[in-house]
Design an enzyme around this catalytic site. Sequence first.
Site, PDB file in Angstrom:
ATOM      1  N   LYS A  11      72.879 -35.794  34.420  1.00  0.00           N
ATOM      2  CA  LYS A  11      73.125 -37.223  34.649  1.00  0.00           C
ATOM      3  C   LYS A  11      73.522 -37.518  36.106  1.00  0.00           C
ATOM      4  O   LYS A  11      73.876 -36.599  36.868  1.00  0.00           O
ATOM      5  CB  LYS A  11      74.226 -37.690  33.688  1.00  0.00           C
ATOM      6  CG  LYS A  11      73.810 -37.648  32.209  1.00  0.00           C
ATOM      7  CD  LYS A  11      74.900 -38.255  31.315  1.00  0.00           C
ATOM      8  CE  LYS A  11      74.472 -38.276  29.865  1.00  0.00           C
ATOM      9  NZ  LYS A  11      75.501 -38.952  28.995  1.00  0.00           N
ATOM     10  N   TYR A  51      68.085 -45.073  25.434  1.00  0.00           N
ATOM     11  CA  TYR A  51      69.340 -45.141  24.668  1.00  0.00           C
ATOM     12  C   TYR A  51      69.331 -46.294  23.656  1.00  0.00           C
ATOM     13  O   TYR A  51      70.402 -46.757  23.250  1.00  0.00           O
ATOM     14  CB  TYR A  51      70.528 -45.288  25.626  1.00  0.00           C
ATOM     15  CG  TYR A  51      71.043 -43.974  26.193  1.00  0.00           C
ATOM     16  CD1 TYR A  51      71.557 -42.972  25.353  1.00  0.00           C
ATOM     17  CD2 TYR A  51      71.055 -43.735  27.554  1.00  0.00           C
ATOM     18  CE1 TYR A  51      72.049 -41.779  25.866  1.00  0.00           C
ATOM     19  CE2 TYR A  51      71.556 -42.536  28.076  1.00  0.00           C
ATOM     20  CZ  TYR A  51      72.048 -41.572  27.222  1.00  0.00           C
ATOM     21  OH  TYR A  51      72.548 -40.387  27.713  1.00  0.00           O
ATOM     22  N   PHE A  59      79.533 -49.864  24.883  1.00  0.00           N
ATOM     23  CA  PHE A  59      79.336 -49.188  26.169  1.00  0.00           C
ATOM     24  C   PHE A  59      77.878 -49.191  26.628  1.00  0.00           C
ATOM     25  O   PHE A  59      77.554 -48.640  27.676  1.00  0.00           O
ATOM     26  CB  PHE A  59      79.854 -47.741  26.093  1.00  0.00           C
ATOM     27  CG  PHE A  59      79.232 -46.909  24.993  1.00  0.00           C
ATOM     28  CD1 PHE A  59      77.983 -46.322  25.140  1.00  0.00           C
ATOM     29  CD2 PHE A  59      79.900 -46.698  23.804  1.00  0.00           C
ATOM     30  CE1 PHE A  59      77.409 -45.554  24.140  1.00  0.00           C
ATOM     31  CE2 PHE A  59      79.347 -45.925  22.788  1.00  0.00           C
ATOM     32  CZ  PHE A  59      78.094 -45.353  22.960  1.00  0.00           C
ATOM     33  N   ARG A  87      73.881 -28.207  22.596  1.00  0.00           N
ATOM     34  CA  ARG A  87      75.061 -29.046  22.327  1.00  0.00           C
ATOM     35  C   ARG A  87      76.352 -28.227  22.489  1.00  0.00           C
ATOM     36  O   ARG A  87      77.361 -28.739  22.965  1.00  0.00           O
ATOM     37  CB  ARG A  87      74.988 -29.634  20.914  1.00  0.00           C
ATOM     38  CG  ARG A  87      73.777 -30.532  20.631  1.00  0.00           C
ATOM     39  CD  ARG A  87      73.859 -31.887  21.272  1.00  0.00           C
ATOM     40  NE  ARG A  87      75.087 -32.577  21.008  1.00  0.00           N
ATOM     41  CZ  ARG A  87      75.270 -33.874  21.261  1.00  0.00           C
ATOM     42  NH1 ARG A  87      74.295 -34.611  21.785  1.00  0.00           N
ATOM     43  NH2 ARG A  87      76.423 -34.449  21.033  1.00  0.00           N
ATOM     44  N   THR A  93      81.380 -34.913  23.651  1.00  0.00           N
ATOM     45  CA  THR A  93      81.040 -36.092  24.461  1.00  0.00           C
ATOM     46  C   THR A  93      82.175 -36.456  25.422  1.00  0.00           C
ATOM     47  O   THR A  93      81.946 -36.713  26.604  1.00  0.00           O
ATOM     48  CB  THR A  93      80.760 -37.293  23.531  1.00  0.00           C
ATOM     49  OG1 THR A  93      79.789 -36.904  22.559  1.00  0.00           O
ATOM     50  CG2 THR A  93      80.267 -38.495  24.312  1.00  0.00           C
ATOM     51  N   ASN A 114      79.505 -38.103  31.869  1.00  0.00           N
ATOM     52  CA  ASN A 114      79.810 -36.786  31.307  1.00  0.00           C
ATOM     53  C   ASN A 114      78.724 -35.736  31.579  1.00  0.00           C
ATOM     54  O   ASN A 114      78.538 -34.807  30.803  1.00  0.00           O
ATOM     55  CB  ASN A 114      80.127 -36.913  29.817  1.00  0.00           C
ATOM     56  CG  ASN A 114      78.994 -37.527  29.038  1.00  0.00           C
ATOM     57  OD1 ASN A 114      77.929 -37.805  29.590  1.00  0.00           O
ATOM     58  ND2 ASN A 114      79.194 -37.733  27.749  1.00  0.00           N
ATOM     59  N   HIS A 117      73.070 -34.897  29.056  1.00  0.00           N
ATOM     60  CA  HIS A 117      72.607 -35.390  27.747  1.00  0.00           C
ATOM     61  C   HIS A 117      71.904 -34.244  27.039  1.00  0.00           C
ATOM     62  O   HIS A 117      71.243 -33.436  27.683  1.00  0.00           O
ATOM     63  CB  HIS A 117      71.600 -36.543  27.925  1.00  0.00           C
ATOM     64  CG  HIS A 117      70.839 -36.829  26.659  1.00  0.00           C
ATOM     65  ND1 HIS A 117      71.340 -37.652  25.676  1.00  0.00           N
ATOM     66  CD2 HIS A 117      69.666 -36.337  26.182  1.00  0.00           C
ATOM     67  CE1 HIS A 117      70.484 -37.656  24.653  1.00  0.00           C
ATOM     68  NE2 HIS A 117      69.462 -36.874  24.935  1.00  0.00           N
ATOM     69  N   GLU A 128      62.361 -37.598  22.417  1.00  0.00           N
ATOM     70  CA  GLU A 128      62.870 -37.668  23.791  1.00  0.00           C
ATOM     71  C   GLU A 128      61.987 -36.863  24.747  1.00  0.00           C
ATOM     72  O   GLU A 128      61.728 -37.301  25.877  1.00  0.00           O
ATOM     73  CB  GLU A 128      64.319 -37.176  23.821  1.00  0.00           C
ATOM     74  CG  GLU A 128      65.253 -38.148  23.103  1.00  0.00           C
ATOM     75  CD  GLU A 128      66.690 -37.640  22.945  1.00  0.00           C
ATOM     76  OE1 GLU A 128      67.494 -38.382  22.360  1.00  0.00           O
ATOM     77  OE2 GLU A 128      67.007 -36.529  23.404  1.00  0.00           O
TER      78      GLU A 128
HETATM   79  N1  UDP Z   1      79.312 -42.988  25.839  1.00  0.00           N
HETATM   80  C1  UDP Z   1      80.234 -43.821  26.455  1.00  0.00           C
HETATM   81  N2  UDP Z   1      81.371 -44.193  25.751  1.00  0.00           N
HETATM   82  C2  UDP Z   1      81.595 -43.758  24.482  1.00  0.00           C
HETATM   83  C3  UDP Z   1      80.654 -42.913  23.868  1.00  0.00           C
HETATM   84  C4  UDP Z   1      79.513 -42.554  24.576  1.00  0.00           C
HETATM   85  O1  UDP Z   1      80.036 -44.232  27.603  1.00  0.00           O
HETATM   86  O2  UDP Z   1      82.641 -44.116  23.901  1.00  0.00           O
HETATM   87  C5  UDP Z   1      78.101 -42.584  26.589  1.00  0.00           C
HETATM   88  C6  UDP Z   1      78.190 -41.134  27.092  1.00  0.00           C
HETATM   89  O3  UDP Z   1      77.536 -41.056  28.356  1.00  0.00           O
HETATM   90  C7  UDP Z   1      77.421 -40.391  26.014  1.00  0.00           C
HETATM   91  C8  UDP Z   1      76.308 -41.394  25.703  1.00  0.00           C
HETATM   92  O4  UDP Z   1      76.961 -42.668  25.749  1.00  0.00           O
HETATM   93  O5  UDP Z   1      76.963 -39.146  26.465  1.00  0.00           O
HETATM   94  C9  UDP Z   1      75.625 -41.234  24.360  1.00  0.00           C
HETATM   95  O6  UDP Z   1      76.625 -41.201  23.362  1.00  0.00           O
HETATM   96  P1  UDP Z   1      76.555 -40.158  22.163  1.00  0.00           P
HETATM   97  O7  UDP Z   1      77.557 -40.567  21.157  1.00  0.00           O
HETATM   98  O8  UDP Z   1      75.142 -39.993  21.720  1.00  0.00           O
HETATM   99  O9  UDP Z   1      77.100 -38.805  22.851  1.00  0.00           O
HETATM  100  P2  UDP Z   1      76.328 -37.445  23.266  1.00  0.00           P
HETATM  101  O10 UDP Z   1      75.247 -37.214  22.251  1.00  0.00           O
HETATM  102  O11 UDP Z   1      75.801 -37.653  24.662  1.00  0.00           O
HETATM  103  O12 UDP Z   1      77.406 -36.386  23.210  1.00  0.00           O
HETATM  104 MG    MG Z   2      73.752 -38.460  21.581  1.00  0.00          MG
END
Ligand code: UDP
Ligand code: MG
Length: 140
Positions: A11, A51, A59, A87, A93, A114, A117, A128
Amino acid sequence: MALERTFSIIKPDATRRNLTGKINAKFEEAGLRIIAQKRIQMTKAQAGTFYAVHAERPFYDELCTFMSSAPVVVQVLEGEGAIAKNREIMGATNPADAAPGTIRAEFAESVGENSVHGSDAPETAAEEIAYFFAGLELVG
Ligand code: UDP
Ligand code: MG
């Protein structure tokens, strides 16, 4: 376990800090092979489509602005159980919850910024990968 392919993004917070190599070293050391890779900068609309599953979340707008704010590295990782393994290497996350040694524990700046992805299931991995790569670009 089956040989799988999963989709990964390094990212904007990580490309800005020159962390591409350190992040990919973790994937390679864990046995994942980078079988396709390119550096791109998404428009906000392209990030929004990627997304779309989060469109109703509070968010979403901030996430799409962030993901289009600087270059990202999009890539396909291949290996045994690659979806779950990716993962695991990424960590939770929210970096505050991420296990020691994971990418997010070491590098993430916040729950939004973070660093990486990773696809969460075989169906999303296939979707994807197809959003960013043509079949001919996958050279496992
Ligand atoms: N995100 C955020 N705030 C939150 C949760 C998620 O900004 O409270 C963002 C973060 O960049 C995250 C992305 O949205 O990686 C996608 O969220 P997801 O729950 O799918 O998490 P991931 O699969 O990336 O762990
Ligand atoms: Mg996700």
